[in-house]
Design a protein around this motif. Structure first.
Motif, PDB file in Angstrom:
ATOM      1  N   ALA A 120       0.835  -1.204   0.000  1.00 52.69           N
ATOM      2  CA  ALA A 120       0.000   0.000   0.000  1.00 52.69           C
ATOM      3  C   ALA A 120       0.867   1.249   0.000  1.00 52.69           C
ATOM      4  O   ALA A 120       0.597   2.219  -0.731  1.00 52.69           O
ATOM      5  CB  ALA A 120      -0.933  -0.011   1.206  1.00 52.69           C
ATOM      6  N   LEU A 121       1.924   1.252   0.809  1.00 49.05           N
ATOM      7  CA  LEU A 121       2.831   2.400   0.861  1.00 49.05           C
ATOM      8  C   LEU A 121       3.569   2.582  -0.467  1.00 49.05           C
ATOM      9  O   LEU A 121       3.731   3.706  -0.959  1.00 49.05           O
ATOM     10  CB  LEU A 121       3.841   2.222   1.992  1.00 49.05           C
ATOM     11  CG  LEU A 121       3.273   2.291   3.420  1.00 49.05           C
ATOM     12  CD1 LEU A 121       4.345   1.916   4.438  1.00 49.05           C
ATOM     13  CD2 LEU A 121       2.743   3.689   3.702  1.00 49.05           C
ATOM     14  N   LEU A 122       4.014   1.468  -1.046  1.00 51.63           N
ATOM     15  CA  LEU A 122       4.774   1.528  -2.289  1.00 51.63           C
ATOM     16  C   LEU A 122       3.914   2.007  -3.450  1.00 51.63           C
ATOM     17  O   LEU A 122       4.232   2.989  -4.133  1.00 51.63           O
ATOM     18  CB  LEU A 122       5.378   0.156  -2.595  1.00 51.63           C
ATOM     19  CG  LEU A 122       6.091   0.007  -3.944  1.00 51.63           C
ATOM     20  CD1 LEU A 122       7.292   0.940  -4.005  1.00 51.63           C
ATOM     21  CD2 LEU A 122       6.521  -1.432  -4.172  1.00 51.63           C
ATOM     22  N   PHE A 123       2.789   1.340  -3.671  1.00 54.81           N
ATOM     23  CA  PHE A 123       1.970   1.663  -4.832  1.00 54.81           C
ATOM     24  C   PHE A 123       1.097   2.893  -4.605  1.00 54.81           C
ATOM     25  O   PHE A 123       0.680   3.533  -5.564  1.00 54.81           O
ATOM     26  CB  PHE A 123       1.113   0.453  -5.217  1.00 54.81           C
ATOM     27  CG  PHE A 123       1.892  -0.641  -5.877  1.00 54.81           C
ATOM     28  CD1 PHE A 123       2.191  -0.580  -7.228  1.00 54.81           C
ATOM     29  CD2 PHE A 123       2.364  -1.720  -5.134  1.00 54.81           C
ATOM     30  CE1 PHE A 123       2.917  -1.583  -7.840  1.00 54.81           C
ATOM     31  CE2 PHE A 123       3.103  -2.716  -5.740  1.00 54.81           C
ATOM     32  CZ  PHE A 123       3.380  -2.656  -7.094  1.00 54.81           C
ATOM     33  N   GLY A 124       0.829   3.222  -3.340  1.00 56.30           N
ATOM     34  CA  GLY A 124       0.108   4.460  -3.073  1.00 56.30           C
ATOM     35  C   GLY A 124       0.893   5.666  -3.564  1.00 56.30           C
ATOM     36  O   GLY A 124       0.316   6.623  -4.116  1.00 56.30           O
ATOM     37  N   LYS A 125       2.206   5.621  -3.399  1.00 58.98           N
ATOM     38  CA  LYS A 125       3.056   6.712  -3.885  1.00 58.98           C
ATOM     39  C   LYS A 125       3.111   6.720  -5.407  1.00 58.98           C
ATOM     40  O   LYS A 125       3.063   7.780  -6.044  1.00 58.98           O
ATOM     41  CB  LYS A 125       4.462   6.544  -3.302  1.00 58.98           C
ATOM     42  CG  LYS A 125       5.398   7.693  -3.621  1.00 58.98           C
ATOM     43  CD  LYS A 125       6.738   7.513  -2.921  1.00 58.98           C
ATOM     44  CE  LYS A 125       7.661   8.699  -3.222  1.00 58.98           C
ATOM     45  NZ  LYS A 125       8.978   8.541  -2.547  1.00 58.98           N
ATOM     46  N   LEU A 126       3.189   5.539  -6.014  1.00 54.55           N
ATOM     47  CA  LEU A 126       3.255   5.458  -7.473  1.00 54.55           C
ATOM     48  C   LEU A 126       1.937   5.881  -8.128  1.00 54.55           C
ATOM     49  O   LEU A 126       1.935   6.461  -9.208  1.00 54.55           O
ATOM     50  CB  LEU A 126       3.608   4.023  -7.895  1.00 54.55           C
ATOM     51  CG  LEU A 126       4.999   3.524  -7.484  1.00 54.55           C
ATOM     52  CD1 LEU A 126       5.180   2.066  -7.856  1.00 54.55           C
ATOM     53  CD2 LEU A 126       6.090   4.380  -8.140  1.00 54.55           C
TER      54      LEU A 126
END
Length: 376
Positions: free
Chosen positions: A222-228
């Motif tokens: 969630a943290l990784l793809f939320g930023k992307l």
């Protein structure tokens, strides 16, 4: 089916601990007092008659003010009849329209000494009684079907609600880091639910570690793809209202991302419990089984469970946005436009990242279970 088994001693200890902890959390001050409602009282009222002369109808939209004659049905002003007002702003999702015979939740504004009613506003249709009836019916059927396990499930249900209402939400409003706070709350809830249902044994331990591994993976993704995805947390309903209500310091994006693994944690628990229970049963029937064989059995169960659970998430999320999708279809909006809109992308992120946690919790639980159950 309806046989009520006597609880184990370990279950009684855990249930007692849960009841004590729930009571402590329930009476824990949140720091958000109802100072704005000190000179008001919420009551149940019966609509006697209505006056719609000040209501302006434009097509299906109504604006203006509906005058409502009501009789108070509870509290110290029970039986008193007075005139209340129902403000209509022209938005069907927020407006309420009343007819004679309706029951309403009404706020009466009182004088400083709280002996006289200054004014009254009808807030909404009164639903507390039917909500209580529905909850009671749910508890009854749950206990009749599952017996002592149903009692434990009901306690975990109530504990989860109390913890979210009294710890998670006030903590977020006070500005605590959303991700660590949410992970801690989810870990607390998960531990009590799993150990209540599975017991304080290896099965419960396997299910807990498996569930937490899936939740951790969901959090990281969630943290990784939320930023992307470049999505702001204000896409959620009423989120922006918080910023205008004195809480401009809130990190709405992290709150939105925390909501991803919070909402999928229940399904993650289901899968981990299914695999842990199946491995426990296999090992009980054949305690000479090897770690490799037990791991393979867990994988096979996981494949079957994951196949349906991922679709469950898709149906759960898409069902809440069916009206929005119907609007796009009715307007002939191209699919590429729909998929790229921020609130649609947010739900895609929600569904796919949650599904990743569901897929990965199965092998993790199977590996952990195979090692713990066969470990001498």
């Amino acid at each position: 089916m309806f046989k009520f088994k006597l609880p184990k001693k370990s279950d009684l200890v855990l249930v007692s601990l849960l009841l004590v902890l729930s009571a402590v959390i329930l009476y824990l001050p949140t720091g958000f007092s109802e100072t704005n409602y000190q000179n008001s009282e919420r009551v149940k009222a019966l609509v006697l008659e209505t006056d719609n002369s000040l209501v302006v109808e434009t097509g299906i939209i109504k604006t203006g003010s509906q005058t409502v004659q009501i009789r108070i049905l509870n509290g110290k002003f029970k039986g008193k009849e007075l005139t209340a007002y129902n403000q209509l702003i022209g938005r069907m999702e927020f407006d309420k329209y009343f007819f004679a015979g309706d029951k309403t939740l009404t706020v009466i504004n009182l004088s400083k000494n709280k002996t006289e009613i200054i004014s009254a506003n009808v807030i909404d249709h009164y639903r507390i009684n039917i909500e209580a009836f529905l909850l009671g019916l749910f508890v009854l059927f749950l206990i009749l079907f599952a017996g002592w396990t149903g009692v434990k499930a009901m306690l975990s249900f109530l504990f989860t609600g109390i913890t979210i209402w009294k710890l998670l939400l006030p903590g977020l409003l006070k500005g605590f880091a959303p991700i660590p706070l949410s992970l801690g709350i989810v870990a607390l809830i998960t531990s009590f639910i799993i150990f209540l249902v599975a017991g304080t044994n290896k099965k419960g331990l396997v299910a807990f570690f498996g569930a937490m591994s899936g939740i951790a993976i969901t959090c990281i993704m969630a943290l990784l793809f939320g930023k992307l995805f470049n999505i702001h947390g204000a896409i959620k309903p009423f989120s922006e209202t918080l910023l205008y209500s004195g809480y401009s310091y809130l990190n709405l994006t992290e709150i939105f991302l925390a909501g991803i693994f919070i909402s999928s944690s229940g399904a993650v628990m289901d899968i981990s419990m299914d695999i842990a229970a199946s491995q426990a049963e296999v090992y009980q029937q054949n305690n000479s089984i090897t770690t490799k064989q037990l791991r393979k059995s867990g994988f096979e169960v996981g494949k079957a469970v994951v196949g349906t659970m991922t679709t469950t998430l898709l149906l759960a999320y898409s069902g809440g946005f069916s009206a929005l999708l119907m609007v796009f279809i009715a307007q002939g909006t191209p699919m590429v436009n729909i998929l790229n809109l921020n609130y649609v992308s947010g739900e895609i992120l929600h569904t796919l990242v949650g599904s990743f946690g569901l897929v990965l919790v199965a092998p993790f639980t199977a590996i952990i279970g195979a090692w713990l159950f066969t470990r001498k």
